[in-house]
Scaffold this motif. Sequence first.
Motif, mmCIF file in Angstrom:
data_model
loop_
_atom_site.group_PDB
_atom_site.id
_atom_site.type_symbol
_atom_site.label_atom_id
_atom_site.label_comp_id
_atom_site.label_asym_id
_atom_site.label_seq_id
_atom_site.Cartn_x
_atom_site.Cartn_y
_atom_site.Cartn_z
ATOM 1 N N ALA A 132 9.774 14.336 0.020
ATOM 2 C CA ALA A 132 10.503 13.380 0.858
ATOM 3 C C ALA A 132 9.492 12.659 1.749
ATOM 4 N N ARG A 133 9.816 11.436 2.084
ATOM 5 C CA ARG A 133 8.959 10.644 2.961
ATOM 6 C C ARG A 133 9.755 10.288 4.208
ATOM 7 N N THR A 134 9.176 10.561 5.362
ATOM 8 C CA THR A 134 9.859 10.286 6.623
ATOM 9 C C THR A 134 9.735 8.816 6.985
ATOM 10 N N CYS A 180 6.980 22.571 4.597
ATOM 11 C CA CYS A 180 5.925 22.225 5.543
ATOM 12 C C CYS A 180 6.459 21.208 6.542
ATOM 13 N N GLU A 181 5.755 21.081 7.644
ATOM 14 C CA GLU A 181 6.083 20.033 8.609
ATOM 15 C C GLU A 181 5.648 18.700 8.014
ATOM 16 N N PRO A 182 6.105 17.586 8.543
ATOM 17 C CA PRO A 182 5.669 16.282 8.017
ATOM 18 C C PRO A 182 4.148 16.150 8.095
ATOM 19 N N LEU A 183 3.531 15.769 6.976
ATOM 20 C CA LEU A 183 2.074 15.701 6.883
ATOM 21 C C LEU A 183 1.608 14.318 6.450
ATOM 22 N N GLU A 184 0.401 13.962 6.875
ATOM 23 C CA GLU A 184 -0.255 12.748 6.388
ATOM 24 C C GLU A 184 -0.566 12.935 4.913
ATOM 25 N N LEU A 185 -0.850 11.858 4.211
ATOM 26 C CA LEU A 185 -1.060 11.893 2.773
ATOM 27 C C LEU A 185 -2.110 12.915 2.350
ATOM 28 N N ASP A 186 -3.311 12.852 2.913
ATOM 29 C CA ASP A 186 -4.385 13.757 2.496
ATOM 30 C C ASP A 186 -4.025 15.217 2.767
ATOM 31 N N MET A 194 0.825 -1.191 0.000
ATOM 32 C CA MET A 194 0.000 0.000 0.000
ATOM 33 C C MET A 194 0.868 1.254 0.000
ATOM 34 N N ALA A 195 2.088 1.167 0.438
ATOM 35 C CA ALA A 195 2.962 2.331 0.507
ATOM 36 C C ALA A 195 3.188 2.935 -0.871
ATOM 37 N N SER A 196 3.300 2.109 -1.905
ATOM 38 C CA SER A 196 3.556 2.648 -3.243
ATOM 39 C C SER A 196 2.360 3.440 -3.754
ATOM 40 N N GLY A 197 1.138 3.031 -3.434
ATOM 41 C CA GLY A 197 -0.047 3.782 -3.830
ATOM 42 C C GLY A 197 -0.077 5.145 -3.177
ATOM 43 N N ARG A 198 0.323 5.186 -1.913
ATOM 44 C CA ARG A 198 0.383 6.464 -1.202
ATOM 45 C C ARG A 198 1.428 7.363 -1.842
ATOM 46 N N SER A 199 2.598 6.809 -2.116
ATOM 47 C CA SER A 199 3.669 7.594 -2.711
ATOM 48 C C SER A 199 3.283 8.077 -4.105
ATOM 49 N N THR A 200 2.580 7.240 -4.858
ATOM 50 C CA THR A 200 2.172 7.618 -6.202
ATOM 51 C C THR A 200 1.218 8.801 -6.165
ATOM 52 N N ARG A 201 0.263 8.776 -5.264
ATOM 53 C CA ARG A 201 -0.698 9.883 -5.157
ATOM 54 C C ARG A 201 0.017 11.170 -4.776
ATOM 55 N N ALA A 202 0.944 11.088 -3.837
ATOM 56 C CA ALA A 202 1.690 12.266 -3.401
ATOM 57 C C ALA A 202 2.602 12.770 -4.516
ATOM 58 N N SER A 203 3.294 11.864 -5.195
ATOM 59 C CA SER A 203 4.215 12.293 -6.251
ATOM 60 C C SER A 203 3.453 12.857 -7.451
ATOM 61 N N THR A 204 2.250 12.359 -7.704
ATOM 62 C CA THR A 204 1.429 12.918 -8.777
ATOM 63 C C THR A 204 1.042 14.351 -8.456
ATOM 64 N N ALA A 205 0.708 14.624 -7.197
ATOM 65 C CA ALA A 205 0.386 15.990 -6.789
ATOM 66 C C ALA A 205 1.593 16.909 -6.980
ATOM 67 N N VAL A 206 2.780 16.420 -6.656
ATOM 68 C CA VAL A 206 4.001 17.215 -6.834
ATOM 69 C C VAL A 206 4.275 17.427 -8.322
ATOM 70 N N ASP A 207 4.048 16.422 -9.142
ATOM 71 C CA ASP A 207 4.237 16.569 -10.591
ATOM 72 C C ASP A 207 3.303 17.633 -11.172
ATOM 73 N N ARG A 208 2.048 17.643 -10.708
ATOM 74 C CA ARG A 208 1.111 18.677 -11.169
ATOM 75 C C ARG A 208 1.569 20.062 -10.718
ATOM 76 N N LEU A 209 2.126 20.157 -9.511
ATOM 77 C CA LEU A 209 2.656 21.429 -9.017
ATOM 78 C C LEU A 209 3.807 21.902 -9.904
ATOM 79 N N LYS A 210 4.682 20.984 -10.273
ATOM 80 C CA LYS A 210 5.807 21.327 -11.151
ATOM 81 C C LYS A 210 5.302 21.864 -12.486
#
Length: 87
Positions: A28-30, A47-53, A1-17
């Motif tokens: 980065a992931r802690t 930002c401080e470390p945040l949950e996925l959502d 499940m970790a890869s799905g979380r990372s994918t959603r977060a990295s997709t948001a960063v890609d859209r920001l870029k």
Amino acid sequence: MASGRSTRASTAVDRLKERTGNQGYSMARTGDGLFQLSEKPGEPPLCEPLELDEFVAFVKKLGPQEVRRVSKYDVAFEKQLVKKPTT
């Protein structure tokens, strides 16, 4: 499940870029599974470390926002959704 979380977060960063034109944004992931964002690798986090959502919501707020295209048909449909006052 970790890869799905990372994918959603990295997709948001890609859209920001894409929105900002700044390809330096880095996620980065802690060890606790929380996410952080930096403008460039090795720079202090924005930002401080945040949950996925929370992280995805934070990233969506940054930079210019995409303007939603609205057609004349969308406007007409939205007018139909408004309740007419009863007299």
